[in-house]
Motif scaffolding. Structure first.
Motif, PDB file in Angstrom:
ATOM      1  N   VAL A  17       0.867  -1.184   0.000  1.00 43.20           N
ATOM      2  CA  VAL A  17       0.000   0.000   0.000  1.00 43.20           C
ATOM      3  C   VAL A  17       0.908   1.240   0.000  1.00 43.20           C
ATOM      4  N   VAL A  18       0.571   2.232  -0.833  1.00 42.53           N
ATOM      5  CA  VAL A  18       1.376   3.449  -0.931  1.00 42.53           C
ATOM      6  C   VAL A  18       0.720   4.530  -0.071  1.00 42.53           C
ATOM      7  N   TYR A  19       1.350   4.812   1.067  1.00 43.28           N
ATOM      8  CA  TYR A  19       0.840   5.791   2.028  1.00 43.28           C
ATOM      9  C   TYR A  19       1.571   7.129   1.898  1.00 43.28           C
ATOM     10  N   PRO A  20       0.873   8.237   2.141  1.00 45.76           N
ATOM     11  CA  PRO A  20       1.585   9.515   2.264  1.00 45.76           C
ATOM     12  C   PRO A  20       2.236   9.583   3.636  1.00 45.76           C
ATOM     13  N   LYS A  21       3.258  10.436   3.771  1.00 45.52           N
ATOM     14  CA  LYS A  21       3.884  10.621   5.085  1.00 45.52           C
ATOM     15  C   LYS A  21       3.079  11.568   5.956  1.00 45.52           C
ATOM     16  N   GLY A  22       2.343  12.494   5.341  1.00 40.28           N
ATOM     17  CA  GLY A  22       1.535  13.450   6.089  1.00 40.28           C
ATOM     18  C   GLY A  22       0.055  13.224   5.844  1.00 40.28           C
ATOM     19  N   SER A  23      -0.771  14.068   6.462  1.00 42.82           N
ATOM     20  CA  SER A  23      -2.221  13.882   6.343  1.00 42.82           C
ATOM     21  C   SER A  23      -2.978  15.159   5.986  1.00 42.82           C
ATOM     22  N   SER A  24      -2.254  16.250   5.699  1.00 46.59           N
ATOM     23  CA  SER A  24      -2.925  17.530   5.439  1.00 46.59           C
ATOM     24  C   SER A  24      -2.922  17.875   3.955  1.00 46.59           C
ATOM     25  N   LEU A  25      -4.061  18.337   3.483  1.00 49.29           N
ATOM     26  CA  LEU A  25      -4.205  18.784   2.095  1.00 49.29           C
ATOM     27  C   LEU A  25      -3.525  20.130   1.878  1.00 49.29           C
ATOM     28  N   THR A  26      -3.575  20.986   2.884  1.00 44.85           N
ATOM     29  CA  THR A  26      -2.991  22.318   2.786  1.00 44.85           C
ATOM     30  C   THR A  26      -1.972  22.516   3.901  1.00 44.85           C
ATOM     31  N   VAL A  27      -0.972  23.342   3.632  1.00 46.60           N
ATOM     32  CA  VAL A  27       0.012  23.664   4.663  1.00 46.60           C
ATOM     33  C   VAL A  27       0.339  25.146   4.618  1.00 46.60           C
ATOM     34  N   VAL A  28       0.869  25.628   5.725  1.00 44.73           N
ATOM     35  CA  VAL A  28       1.379  26.986   5.847  1.00 44.73           C
ATOM     36  C   VAL A  28       2.899  26.877   5.847  1.00 44.73           C
ATOM     37  N   PRO A  29       3.591  27.616   4.964  1.00 48.30           N
ATOM     38  CA  PRO A  29       5.047  27.546   5.001  1.00 48.30           C
ATOM     39  C   PRO A  29       5.593  28.097   6.305  1.00 48.30           C
ATOM     40  N   ARG A  30       6.574  27.420   6.841  1.00 42.90           N
ATOM     41  CA  ARG A  30       7.195  27.845   8.086  1.00 42.90           C
ATOM     42  C   ARG A  30       8.593  28.384   7.796  1.00 42.90           C
ATOM     43  N   PHE A  31       8.989  29.355   8.539  1.00 42.86           N
ATOM     44  CA  PHE A  31      10.311  29.940   8.354  1.00 42.86           C
ATOM     45  C   PHE A  31      11.354  29.075   9.053  1.00 42.86           C
ATOM     46  N   ALA A  37      11.851  33.147   0.084  1.00 38.93           N
ATOM     47  CA  ALA A  37      10.666  33.940  -0.258  1.00 38.93           C
ATOM     48  C   ALA A  37      10.826  34.468  -1.684  1.00 38.93           C
ATOM     49  N   ASP A  38      10.548  33.590  -2.660  1.00 38.22           N
ATOM     50  CA  ASP A  38      10.719  33.946  -4.066  1.00 38.22           C
ATOM     51  C   ASP A  38       9.391  33.974  -4.827  1.00 38.22           C
ATOM     52  N   GLY A  39       8.282  33.941  -4.090  1.00 37.32           N
ATOM     53  CA  GLY A  39       6.966  34.009  -4.716  1.00 37.32           C
ATOM     54  C   GLY A  39       6.362  32.659  -5.065  1.00 37.32           C
ATOM     55  N   LYS A  40       7.092  31.565  -4.882  1.00 36.52           N
ATOM     56  CA  LYS A  40       6.552  30.248  -5.200  1.00 36.52           C
ATOM     57  C   LYS A  40       5.556  29.782  -4.141  1.00 36.52           C
ATOM     58  N   PHE A  41       5.841  30.080  -2.882  1.00 33.99           N
ATOM     59  CA  PHE A  41       4.897  29.793  -1.813  1.00 33.99           C
ATOM     60  C   PHE A  41       3.955  30.991  -1.685  1.00 33.99           C
ATOM     61  N   THR A  42       2.757  30.727  -1.215  1.00 33.37           N
ATOM     62  CA  THR A  42       1.791  31.798  -1.016  1.00 33.37           C
ATOM     63  C   THR A  42       1.614  32.057   0.477  1.00 33.37           C
ATOM     64  N   TYR A  43       1.110  33.222   0.797  1.00 33.91           N
ATOM     65  CA  TYR A  43       0.846  33.568   2.188  1.00 33.91           C
ATOM     66  C   TYR A  43      -0.300  32.707   2.699  1.00 33.91           C
ATOM     67  N   GLY A  44      -0.160  32.162   3.885  1.00 31.18           N
ATOM     68  CA  GLY A  44      -1.232  31.389   4.506  1.00 31.18           C
ATOM     69  C   GLY A  44      -1.247  29.944   4.061  1.00 31.18           C
ATOM     70  N   GLU A  45      -2.368  29.323   4.315  1.00 30.38           N
ATOM     71  CA  GLU A  45      -2.553  27.896   4.085  1.00 30.38           C
ATOM     72  C   GLU A  45      -3.076  27.656   2.676  1.00 30.38           C
ATOM     73  N   SER A  46      -2.418  26.724   1.922  1.00 33.68           N
ATOM     74  CA  SER A  46      -2.916  26.400   0.583  1.00 33.68           C
ATOM     75  C   SER A  46      -2.416  25.033   0.136  1.00 33.68           C
ATOM     76  N   GLU A  47      -3.103  24.485  -0.848  1.00 30.24           N
ATOM     77  CA  GLU A  47      -2.681  23.220  -1.440  1.00 30.24           C
ATOM     78  C   GLU A  47      -1.389  23.423  -2.235  1.00 30.24           C
ATOM     79  N   ASN A  48      -1.257  24.564  -2.904  1.00 38.45           N
ATOM     80  CA  ASN A  48      -0.018  24.869  -3.624  1.00 38.45           C
ATOM     81  C   ASN A  48       1.172  24.802  -2.670  1.00 38.45           C
ATOM     82  N   ASN A  49       1.015  25.342  -1.482  1.00 34.49           N
ATOM     83  CA  ASN A  49       2.100  25.285  -0.501  1.00 34.49           C
ATOM     84  C   ASN A  49       2.437  23.839  -0.136  1.00 34.49           C
ATOM     85  N   ALA A  50       1.413  22.985  -0.047  1.00 35.19           N
ATOM     86  CA  ALA A  50       1.644  21.576   0.282  1.00 35.19           C
ATOM     87  C   ALA A  50       2.440  20.884  -0.828  1.00 35.19           C
ATOM     88  N   VAL A  51       2.108  21.195  -2.081  1.00 36.84           N
ATOM     89  CA  VAL A  51       2.841  20.609  -3.214  1.00 36.84           C
ATOM     90  C   VAL A  51       4.286  21.095  -3.201  1.00 36.84           C
TER      91      VAL A  51
END
Length: 142
Positions: A17-31, A37-51
Protein backbone atom coordinates in the motif's frame (compact mmCIF):
# COMPACT_ATOMS: atom_id res chain seq x y z
CA UNK A 1 2.30 6.15 -17.02
CA UNK A 2 3.65 7.31 -13.68
CA UNK A 3 6.13 5.36 -11.57
CA UNK A 4 6.74 5.21 -7.84
CA UNK A 5 9.94 3.72 -6.47
CA UNK A 6 9.88 2.15 -3.01
CA UNK A 7 12.58 0.17 -1.25
CA UNK A 8 11.73 -3.44 -0.55
CA UNK A 9 11.50 -3.08 3.22
CA UNK A 10 8.99 -0.21 2.91
CA UNK A 11 6.94 -2.14 0.36
CA UNK A 12 6.84 -5.21 2.61
CA UNK A 13 6.12 -3.20 5.78
CA UNK A 14 3.13 -1.53 4.08
CA UNK A 15 1.92 -4.69 2.31
CA UNK A 16 2.23 -2.90 -1.04
CA UNK A 17 0.00 0.00 0.00
CA UNK A 18 1.38 3.45 -0.93
CA UNK A 19 0.84 5.79 2.03
CA UNK A 20 1.58 9.52 2.26
CA UNK A 21 3.88 10.62 5.09
CA UNK A 22 1.54 13.45 6.09
CA UNK A 23 -2.22 13.88 6.34
CA UNK A 24 -2.93 17.53 5.44
CA UNK A 25 -4.20 18.78 2.10
CA UNK A 26 -2.99 22.32 2.79
CA UNK A 27 0.01 23.66 4.66
CA UNK A 28 1.38 26.99 5.85
CA UNK A 29 5.05 27.55 5.00
CA UNK A 30 7.19 27.84 8.09
CA UNK A 31 10.31 29.94 8.35
CA UNK A 32 12.61 27.00 8.98
CA UNK A 33 15.32 27.94 6.47
CA UNK A 34 14.36 25.28 3.92
CA UNK A 35 12.84 27.67 1.37
CA UNK A 36 13.27 31.20 0.10
CA UNK A 37 10.67 33.94 -0.26
CA UNK A 38 10.72 33.95 -4.07
CA UNK A 39 6.97 34.01 -4.72
CA UNK A 40 6.55 30.25 -5.20
CA UNK A 41 4.90 29.79 -1.81
CA UNK A 42 1.79 31.80 -1.02
CA UNK A 43 0.85 33.57 2.19
CA UNK A 44 -1.23 31.39 4.51
CA UNK A 45 -2.55 27.90 4.08
CA UNK A 46 -2.92 26.40 0.58
CA UNK A 47 -2.68 23.22 -1.44
CA UNK A 48 -0.02 24.87 -3.62
CA UNK A 49 2.10 25.28 -0.50
CA UNK A 50 1.64 21.58 0.28
CA UNK A 51 2.84 20.61 -3.21
CA UNK A 52 5.83 22.96 -3.02
CA UNK A 53 6.73 21.74 0.48
CA UNK A 54 6.51 18.15 -0.77
CA UNK A 55 9.14 18.92 -3.41
CA UNK A 56 11.52 20.03 -0.67
CA UNK A 57 10.90 16.96 1.49
CA UNK A 58 8.18 14.30 1.40
CA UNK A 59 5.59 14.99 4.10
CA UNK A 60 7.11 18.38 4.95
CA UNK A 61 4.79 20.30 7.27
CA UNK A 62 2.45 17.25 7.24
CA UNK A 63 1.39 17.50 3.56
CA UNK A 64 -0.31 14.41 2.13
CA UNK A 65 1.29 14.29 -1.33
CA UNK A 66 3.17 11.26 -2.71
CA UNK A 67 6.03 11.46 -5.20
CA UNK A 68 5.78 9.80 -8.59
CA UNK A 69 7.81 10.30 -11.74
CA UNK A 70 7.40 9.99 -15.49
CA UNK A 71 10.88 8.44 -15.67
CA UNK A 72 11.25 4.73 -14.91
CA UNK A 73 15.00 5.05 -14.19
CA UNK A 74 14.38 7.79 -11.62
CA UNK A 75 11.85 5.48 -9.90
CA UNK A 76 14.43 2.69 -9.98
CA UNK A 77 17.00 4.97 -8.30
CA UNK A 78 14.58 5.76 -5.46
CA UNK A 79 13.37 2.14 -5.23
CA UNK A 80 16.90 0.91 -4.67
CA UNK A 81 17.67 3.73 -2.21
CA UNK A 82 20.54 5.16 -4.23
CA UNK A 83 21.52 1.69 -5.53
CA UNK A 84 22.01 0.15 -2.08
CA UNK A 85 19.06 -2.27 -1.72
CA UNK A 86 16.30 -4.12 -3.54
CA UNK A 87 13.03 -2.35 -4.24
CA UNK A 88 9.85 -2.21 -6.26
CA UNK A 89 8.47 0.12 -8.89
CA UNK A 90 4.74 0.73 -8.95
CA UNK A 91 3.29 1.41 -12.41
CA UNK A 92 0.48 3.91 -11.86
CA UNK A 93 -2.15 4.50 -14.56
CA UNK A 94 -3.04 8.18 -14.40
CA UNK A 95 -6.04 7.63 -16.72
CA UNK A 96 -7.72 6.00 -13.69
CA UNK A 97 -7.27 9.02 -11.39
CA UNK A 98 -10.72 10.54 -11.91
CA UNK A 99 -12.46 7.20 -11.37
CA UNK A 100 -10.65 6.50 -8.08
CA UNK A 101 -10.37 10.01 -6.65
CA UNK A 102 -6.70 10.78 -7.17
CA UNK A 103 -5.40 14.30 -7.78
CA UNK A 104 -2.11 15.04 -9.55
CA UNK A 105 -0.04 18.22 -9.43
CA UNK A 106 2.80 18.75 -11.85
CA UNK A 107 4.81 21.93 -11.41
CA UNK A 108 6.49 23.58 -14.39
CA UNK A 109 9.39 24.79 -12.21
CA UNK A 110 10.42 21.64 -10.36
CA UNK A 111 13.02 21.85 -7.62
CA UNK A 112 14.81 18.85 -9.20
CA UNK A 113 13.84 19.04 -12.88
CA UNK A 114 15.59 15.80 -13.84
CA UNK A 115 13.27 13.81 -11.59
CA UNK A 116 10.18 14.73 -13.68
CA UNK A 117 8.18 14.54 -10.47
CA UNK A 118 4.40 14.47 -10.33
CA UNK A 119 2.93 14.88 -6.85
CA UNK A 120 -0.23 12.85 -6.31
CA UNK A 121 -2.73 12.44 -3.49
CA UNK A 122 -5.97 10.67 -2.76
CA UNK A 123 -9.03 12.89 -2.36
CA UNK A 124 -9.14 11.93 1.33
CA UNK A 125 -5.35 12.39 1.79
CA UNK A 126 -5.01 8.70 2.60
CA UNK A 127 -3.20 5.91 0.77
CA UNK A 128 -3.36 5.64 -3.00
CA UNK A 129 -6.19 3.37 -4.20
CA UNK A 130 -4.71 -0.01 -5.21
CA UNK A 131 -6.83 0.03 -8.38
CA UNK A 132 -4.57 2.66 -9.99
CA UNK A 133 -1.48 0.46 -9.57
CA UNK A 134 -1.48 -1.74 -12.66
CA UNK A 135 1.87 -3.48 -12.22
CA UNK A 136 4.69 -3.86 -9.70
CA UNK A 137 8.25 -4.63 -10.79
CA UNK A 138 10.89 -5.97 -8.44
CA UNK A 139 14.24 -4.25 -9.00
CA UNK A 140 17.80 -4.62 -7.73
CA UNK A 141 20.66 -2.13 -7.60
CA UNK A 142 22.47 -1.67 -10.91
Amino acid sequence: MLYRGQNRSGHDRNNGVVYPKGSSLTVVPRFDGSWVADGKFTYGESENNAVRAHHIDTGKWNGCFISTTRNYEVARYFATTDNTCDGVIYHIDETLFDRYGVVASELSDLLYAGETEVSVRSEDCGPLPPEIIVRIDEVSPL
